[in-house]
Motif scaffolding. Sequence first.
Motif, PDB file in Angstrom:
ATOM      1  N   LYS A  33       0.826  -1.215   0.000  1.00  0.00           N
ATOM      2  CA  LYS A  33       0.000   0.000   0.000  1.00  0.00           C
ATOM      3  C   LYS A  33       0.853   1.254   0.000  1.00  0.00           C
ATOM      4  N   SER A  34       1.883   1.269   0.816  1.00  0.00           N
ATOM      5  CA  SER A  34       2.762   2.419   0.907  1.00  0.00           C
ATOM      6  C   SER A  34       3.516   2.640  -0.409  1.00  0.00           C
ATOM      7  N   PHE A  35       4.056   1.564  -0.951  1.00  0.00           N
ATOM      8  CA  PHE A  35       4.780   1.647  -2.225  1.00  0.00           C
ATOM      9  C   PHE A  35       3.871   2.165  -3.332  1.00  0.00           C
ATOM     10  N   LEU A  36       2.684   1.583  -3.446  1.00  0.00           N
ATOM     11  CA  LEU A  36       1.766   1.979  -4.511  1.00  0.00           C
ATOM     12  C   LEU A  36       1.251   3.406  -4.319  1.00  0.00           C
ATOM     13  N   ALA A  37       1.026   3.820  -3.088  1.00  0.00           N
ATOM     14  CA  ALA A  37       0.594   5.207  -2.842  1.00  0.00           C
ATOM     15  C   ALA A  37       1.665   6.175  -3.332  1.00  0.00           C
ATOM     16  N   ASN A  38       2.905   5.847  -3.062  1.00  0.00           N
ATOM     17  CA  ASN A  38       4.016   6.665  -3.520  1.00  0.00           C
ATOM     18  C   ASN A  38       4.068   6.711  -5.046  1.00  0.00           C
ATOM     19  N   GLN A  39       3.901   5.563  -5.679  1.00  0.00           N
ATOM     20  CA  GLN A  39       3.933   5.490  -7.138  1.00  0.00           C
ATOM     21  C   GLN A  39       2.761   6.250  -7.763  1.00  0.00           C
ATOM     22  N   LYS A  40       1.598   6.170  -7.131  1.00  0.00           N
ATOM     23  CA  LYS A  40       0.424   6.900  -7.638  1.00  0.00           C
ATOM     24  C   LYS A  40       0.671   8.409  -7.603  1.00  0.00           C
ATOM     25  N   THR A  41       1.294   8.876  -6.541  1.00  0.00           N
ATOM     26  CA  THR A  41       1.627  10.290  -6.442  1.00  0.00           C
ATOM     27  C   THR A  41       2.596  10.687  -7.549  1.00  0.00           C
ATOM     28  N   MET A  42       3.613   9.868  -7.759  1.00  0.00           N
ATOM     29  CA  MET A  42       4.584  10.172  -8.815  1.00  0.00           C
ATOM     30  C   MET A  42       3.938  10.133 -10.194  1.00  0.00           C
ATOM     31  N   ARG A  43       3.007   9.211 -10.393  1.00  0.00           N
ATOM     32  CA  ARG A  43       2.323   9.136 -11.690  1.00  0.00           C
ATOM     33  C   ARG A  43       1.450  10.372 -11.905  1.00  0.00           C
ATOM     34  N   THR A  44       0.771  10.815 -10.858  1.00  0.00           N
ATOM     35  CA  THR A  44      -0.059  12.016 -10.950  1.00  0.00           C
ATOM     36  C   THR A  44       0.798  13.232 -11.299  1.00  0.00           C
ATOM     37  N   LYS A  67       4.611  -9.805  -6.447  1.00  0.00           N
ATOM     38  CA  LYS A  67       3.382 -10.334  -7.060  1.00  0.00           C
ATOM     39  C   LYS A  67       2.191  -9.423  -6.741  1.00  0.00           C
ATOM     40  N   LYS A  68       2.069  -9.010  -5.482  1.00  0.00           N
ATOM     41  CA  LYS A  68       0.960  -8.134  -5.089  1.00  0.00           C
ATOM     42  C   LYS A  68       1.038  -6.783  -5.793  1.00  0.00           C
ATOM     43  N   ILE A  69       2.233  -6.258  -5.924  1.00  0.00           N
ATOM     44  CA  ILE A  69       2.399  -4.981  -6.628  1.00  0.00           C
ATOM     45  C   ILE A  69       1.993  -5.126  -8.086  1.00  0.00           C
ATOM     46  N   MET A  70       2.512  -6.155  -8.734  1.00  0.00           N
ATOM     47  CA  MET A  70       2.260  -6.325 -10.170  1.00  0.00           C
ATOM     48  C   MET A  70       0.810  -6.695 -10.467  1.00  0.00           C
ATOM     49  N   GLU A  71       0.110  -7.313  -9.519  1.00  0.00           N
ATOM     50  CA  GLU A  71      -1.288  -7.691  -9.725  1.00  0.00           C
ATOM     51  C   GLU A  71      -2.264  -6.575  -9.361  1.00  0.00           C
ATOM     52  N   ASP A  72      -1.771  -5.519  -8.744  1.00  0.00           N
ATOM     53  CA  ASP A  72      -2.636  -4.409  -8.387  1.00  0.00           C
ATOM     54  C   ASP A  72      -3.138  -3.720  -9.657  1.00  0.00           C
ATOM     55  N   PRO A  73      -4.403  -3.278  -9.668  1.00  0.00           N
ATOM     56  CA  PRO A  73      -4.935  -2.577 -10.853  1.00  0.00           C
ATOM     57  C   PRO A  73      -4.072  -1.398 -11.310  1.00  0.00           C
ATOM     58  N   PHE A  74      -3.358  -0.776 -10.395  1.00  0.00           N
ATOM     59  CA  PHE A  74      -2.467   0.325 -10.752  1.00  0.00           C
ATOM     60  C   PHE A  74      -1.413  -0.120 -11.779  1.00  0.00           C
TER      61      PHE A  74
END
Length: 134
Positions: free
Chosen positions: A5-16, A66-73
């Motif tokens: 969750k923390s990793f993906l939240a960070n990546q979502k911010t960077m993508r935005t 695996k969880k990161i890569m399978e996330d809809p993000f």
Amino acid sequence: DLFVKSFLANQKTMRTLSSARGAFHIVAIQPIYTLHGVVDENNSSFVFSNRKNSKEETRFLTNLIKKIMEDPFCVQYCIDLSRSFPNLPIEDLVYNPLDASSLETAVLADNVHLIDRGNVLIAEKLAKFIEQLE
């Protein structure tokens, strides 16, 4: 799940932020030596022998990726490079400071840091990935 969750939240911010500037953001999971197979800790190229390649660590990292890569993000703009060198002998993946010739064959300086040959191989993989996006 907290790591993911923390990793993906960070990546979502960077993508935005990237999108706001007219760019796209790629998530690339970096190569990890210990995920390439069973590491012989007696091999002199295993320069970080104070770390044990435990089954638990391998399982943890594998599940995390695996969880990161399978996330809809990660439906787009994500690439898993953690096991990028399956065709190279594991004993040749990491630079051995006791063998100067290993600098020609090695792709990693340690568990995660690439050296020249590794940078070239990963750059080629990333270029192919980006070409498919365009």
